[in-house]
Scaffold this active site. Structure first.
Site, PDB file in Angstrom:
ATOM      1  CG  ASP A 130      -0.880  -0.360  -2.863  1.00  0.00           C
ATOM      2  OD1 ASP A 130      -1.920   0.326  -2.740  1.00  0.00           O
ATOM      3  OD2 ASP A 130      -0.800  -1.534  -2.488  1.00  0.00           O
ATOM      4  CB  CYS A 187     -14.764   2.471 -12.156  1.00  0.00           C
ATOM      5  SG  CYS A 187     -15.618   3.283 -10.770  1.00  0.00           S
ATOM      6  N   GLY A 242      -2.167   7.445  -8.652  1.00  0.00           N
ATOM      7  CA  GLY A 242      -3.514   7.943  -8.388  1.00  0.00           C
ATOM      8  C   GLY A 242      -3.605   8.581  -7.025  1.00  0.00           C
ATOM      9  NE  ARG A 243      -6.119   4.526  -3.818  1.00  0.00           N
ATOM     10  CZ  ARG A 243      -5.900   3.533  -2.961  1.00  0.00           C
ATOM     11  NH1 ARG A 243      -6.419   3.581  -1.752  1.00  0.00           N
ATOM     12  NH2 ARG A 243      -5.167   2.498  -3.314  1.00  0.00           N
ATOM     13  CE  LYS A 298      -6.172   3.271 -13.645  1.00  0.00           C
ATOM     14  NZ  LYS A 298      -6.980   2.631 -12.594  1.00  0.00           N
TER      15      LYS A 298
END
Length: 337
Positions: free
Chosen positions: A205, A101, A227-228, A140
């Site tokens: 990405d 993070c 993820g995003r 991670k």
């Protein structure tokens, strides 16, 4: 691929842990469309050992989740060990440690990606957690702190030595945050190092099936983590699986189909929280992402983001269906920001 004794099959797709995103309703939507492995939102070790109710709620798991991990972060080794032992009480399939993070409030204390500046402590913390729990432990992380300290190879070897069962790597440094492009060449170097025996999960990405195929071919990783790219597009998991199996790109969903997904996720959020307003507010992060690149959409987006009552949201969704109907949404150039 296996994590401990958990057989995930060939090329599983992971939903990345994301704060204020990977809660119950969003996890359900991603699972519906083929995500193989779930993570909760990340959990602060300090908050967990203080028994904060909001933190404990993040760890409530559901039958559809499995296999699922609870991810923890922190800077104090004893607190992280205690937190990991508390996590076992919630019976996830494995425990994940957040060493990636990039948020300032977390890294300034040395937690998250801040641990990339102290690999000795990262290794010591990981080994202590692995020893203290019976569940498999994964981690991670990122490539390094900045361009001049891409320590991922050293970090991966240390984490393997500490006993992690798998490692997910986001292809950016902490300094990059989410800017620039993810560097999958370094992920590939880790994966293809003969000294690396644990599964490597690639992240960064993946905004569509063709990108997923490109990154997989480049790196040879054991699994992909999205993820995003899944926010507002939970069916990306279905698209990626279809592409990897056939080389074909599925047609984009129609606006009407997307609106039905929004309604489903919204209703689950409301039911989960047992509060209409809370459920509506939880969806704000997702509303605009569900409708990228639609022409003349600004006023609809504003209405969705300002709505507090369910009736207002439903009315706006009805307007969107009426206006755009069977138009298909192009995600090709959708931003991950």
């Amino acid at each position: 691929m296996k994590i401990g004794s958990i057989d995930l099959g060939e090329m599983p797709l992971f939903l990345a842990p994301m704060e204020d995103v990977t809660y119950k309703s969003f996890r359900y939507m991603c699972k519906k469309y083929g995500a193989d492995v779930m993570y909760t939102e990340f959990v602060s070790s300090e908050a967990l050992i203080r028994d904060i109710a909001k933190t404990k709620q993040k760890m409530h798991l559901f039958d559809f989740d499995r296999p699922v991990a609870i991810q923890i972060y922190g800077y104090d080794i004893d607190s992280m060990v205690h937190a990991a032992q508390r996590v076992e009480e919630f019976q996830p399939d494995f425990i994940d440690i957040n060493y990636g993070c990039p948020m300032k409030k977390i890294v300034r204390k040395g937690a998250g990606a801040g641990m990339l500046q102290d690999l000795d402590k990262m290794q010591e913390m990981t080994a202590a957690i692995v020893k203290a729990v019976s569940l498999p432990v994964t981690a991670k992380t990122r490539l390094g702190w900045d361009e001049d300290s891409k320590v991922i190879m050293d970090a991966a070897l240390r984490l393997q030595d500490a006993g992690v069962a798998a490692l997910a790597i986001h292809g950016r440094t902490r300094k990059q945050l989410y800017t620039g492009e993810a560097d999958w060449s370094l992920i590939a170097e880790v994966k293809n190092n003969p000294a690396i025996k644990i599964p490597i999960i690639g992240n960064g990405d993946i905004n569509g099936p063709e990108k997923a195929g490109e990154f997989l071919n480049l790196s040879g990783v054991d699994a992909l983590m999205i993820g995003r790219g899944a926010i507002g597009r939970p069916w990306i998991f279905k698209e990626v699986k279809h592409y990897l199996a056939t080389g074909e790109v599925l047609p984009a969903p129609t606006v009407e189909e997307i609106v039905q997904n929004v309604r489903d996720q919204l209703q689950m959020s409301i039911d989960w929280k047992d509060n209409v307003r809370t459920g509506v507010l939880m969806m704000r992060r997702h509303f605009a992402k569900y409708f990228p690149a639609l022409p003349d959409f600004r006023q609809h987006r504003i209405k969705l983001l300002q709505a507090i009552e369910l009736e207002d949201v439903q009315a706006t969704l009805n307007e969107i269906v009426e206006h755009y109907g069977d138009m298909r949404v192009d995600y090709t150039n959708a931003s991950l920001k």
